[in-house]
Design a protein around this motif. Sequence first.
Motif, mmCIF file in Angstrom:
data_model
loop_
_atom_site.group_PDB
_atom_site.id
_atom_site.type_symbol
_atom_site.label_atom_id
_atom_site.label_comp_id
_atom_site.label_asym_id
_atom_site.label_seq_id
_atom_site.Cartn_x
_atom_site.Cartn_y
_atom_site.Cartn_z
ATOM 1 N N ARG A 18 -25.735 -18.179 -4.094
ATOM 2 C CA ARG A 18 -24.849 -19.302 -3.993
ATOM 3 C C ARG A 18 -25.192 -20.290 -5.221
ATOM 4 O O ARG A 18 -24.253 -20.899 -5.785
ATOM 5 C CB ARG A 18 -25.307 -20.134 -2.623
ATOM 6 C CG ARG A 18 -24.645 -21.629 -2.504
ATOM 7 C CD ARG A 18 -24.490 -21.991 -0.978
ATOM 8 N NE ARG A 18 -26.119 -21.903 -0.394
ATOM 9 C CZ ARG A 18 -26.760 -22.818 -0.675
ATOM 10 N NH1 ARG A 18 -26.478 -23.863 -1.362
ATOM 11 N NH2 ARG A 18 -28.190 -22.526 0.168
ATOM 12 N N THR A 19 -26.345 -20.372 -5.682
ATOM 13 C CA THR A 19 -26.887 -21.503 -6.724
ATOM 14 C C THR A 19 -27.103 -20.804 -7.964
ATOM 15 O O THR A 19 -27.359 -21.372 -9.011
ATOM 16 C CB THR A 19 -28.013 -22.403 -6.192
ATOM 17 O OG1 THR A 19 -29.074 -21.586 -6.281
ATOM 18 C CG2 THR A 19 -27.699 -22.969 -5.079
ATOM 19 N N GLY A 20 -27.482 -19.612 -8.045
ATOM 20 C CA GLY A 20 -27.985 -18.961 -9.244
ATOM 21 C C GLY A 20 -29.327 -19.094 -9.518
ATOM 22 O O GLY A 20 -29.969 -20.029 -8.810
ATOM 23 N N PRO A 21 -30.104 -18.608 -10.659
ATOM 24 C CA PRO A 21 -31.608 -18.840 -10.783
ATOM 25 C C PRO A 21 -31.837 -20.543 -10.854
ATOM 26 O O PRO A 21 -32.773 -20.678 -10.514
ATOM 27 C CB PRO A 21 -31.965 -18.315 -11.992
ATOM 28 C CG PRO A 21 -30.621 -17.123 -12.267
ATOM 29 C CD PRO A 21 -29.293 -17.861 -11.567
ATOM 30 N N ALA A 22 -30.849 -21.248 -11.297
ATOM 31 C CA ALA A 22 -31.235 -22.781 -11.678
ATOM 32 C C ALA A 22 -31.446 -23.430 -9.958
ATOM 33 O O ALA A 22 -32.261 -24.372 -10.178
ATOM 34 C CB ALA A 22 -30.261 -23.502 -12.484
ATOM 35 N N GLY A 23 -30.758 -23.027 -9.288
ATOM 36 C CA GLY A 23 -30.921 -23.653 -8.067
ATOM 37 C C GLY A 23 -31.935 -22.868 -6.990
ATOM 38 O O GLY A 23 -32.018 -23.284 -5.660
ATOM 39 N N ALA A 61 -34.813 -25.603 -1.821
ATOM 40 C CA ALA A 61 -33.509 -25.119 -1.437
ATOM 41 C C ALA A 61 -33.694 -23.959 -0.303
ATOM 42 O O ALA A 61 -33.012 -23.804 0.629
ATOM 43 C CB ALA A 61 -32.803 -24.472 -2.585
ATOM 44 N N VAL A 62 -34.774 -23.093 -0.640
ATOM 45 C CA VAL A 62 -35.255 -21.893 0.300
ATOM 46 C C VAL A 62 -35.604 -22.415 1.525
ATOM 47 O O VAL A 62 -35.485 -21.959 2.693
ATOM 48 C CB VAL A 62 -36.168 -20.870 -0.510
ATOM 49 C CG1 VAL A 62 -36.551 -19.819 0.658
ATOM 50 C CG2 VAL A 62 -35.322 -20.262 -1.513
ATOM 51 N N THR A 63 -36.488 -23.421 1.613
ATOM 52 C CA THR A 63 -37.164 -23.789 2.909
ATOM 53 C C THR A 63 -36.141 -24.576 3.745
ATOM 54 O O THR A 63 -35.867 -24.708 5.037
ATOM 55 C CB THR A 63 -38.529 -24.901 2.666
ATOM 56 O OG1 THR A 63 -37.948 -25.892 1.702
ATOM 57 C CG2 THR A 63 -39.633 -24.043 2.018
ATOM 58 N N ALA A 64 -35.179 -25.150 3.061
ATOM 59 C CA ALA A 64 -34.132 -25.831 3.725
ATOM 60 C C ALA A 64 -33.025 -24.988 4.316
ATOM 61 O O ALA A 64 -32.715 -24.991 5.361
ATOM 62 C CB ALA A 64 -33.230 -26.748 2.871
ATOM 63 N N ALA A 65 -32.690 -23.827 3.583
ATOM 64 C CA ALA A 65 -31.669 -22.852 3.972
ATOM 65 C C ALA A 65 -32.319 -21.887 5.147
ATOM 66 O O ALA A 65 -31.644 -21.448 5.927
ATOM 67 C CB ALA A 65 -31.466 -21.990 2.772
#
Length: 198
Positions: A25-30, A35-39
């Motif tokens: 969804r976000t590419g390497p920058a995201g 982001a991973v713990t939230a998802a």
Amino acid sequence: MSPKQSRGEQTARRLLDAALEVHERTGPAGFTVPAVTAASGISLGSLYHHFGSFDGLAAALYQRCMAELLDAIVAALERSRTARTGVRAVVLAYLRFVEEHPAQARFIHASAHAGYLPAHAAAIAAAKAPRIERMLAWLAPHVRAGRIVDLPGPLIEMLLIGPVAELSRRWLAGAPDLDPRTAARLLPDRIWRSVSAS
């Protein structure tokens, strides 16, 4: 397997699934810890417990995606009977995987120069080794019979997979003049000629 082990495996799988989704969804920058713990809805402590670090999670995801790709290639190869159809099967299986599993393929190719891979190179190589050995074992009788060139295993692997991997990397990055379906029509015979001993 105990209930605790089962829960641990489910947690690890959720983290890997979330990491792949975030990267796609976000590419390497995201592709970050928050982001991973939230998802995933899983705590930072659990991530570190299962993978040691965020780099460890990324390396485990790369290992999982690469295993899925190689399993698809080996399965197609082992269903083949002749040297030529085997080479064709490798090329087509790679291209089919890229089309059907773009998120996994994108992560594999985006990871090629990622900083986390060197620290986990031994574990990644150990996971790949049995699959590569199966490929080389299938090819070996054809090499002995003089149908496929007698080269060191890594060089045969490069001839078989290298062109398809580079095409896939560029296509996944959005190159407008590349298409896996065109490649599936044109590349197998050319790659066969590169490894054919005759």
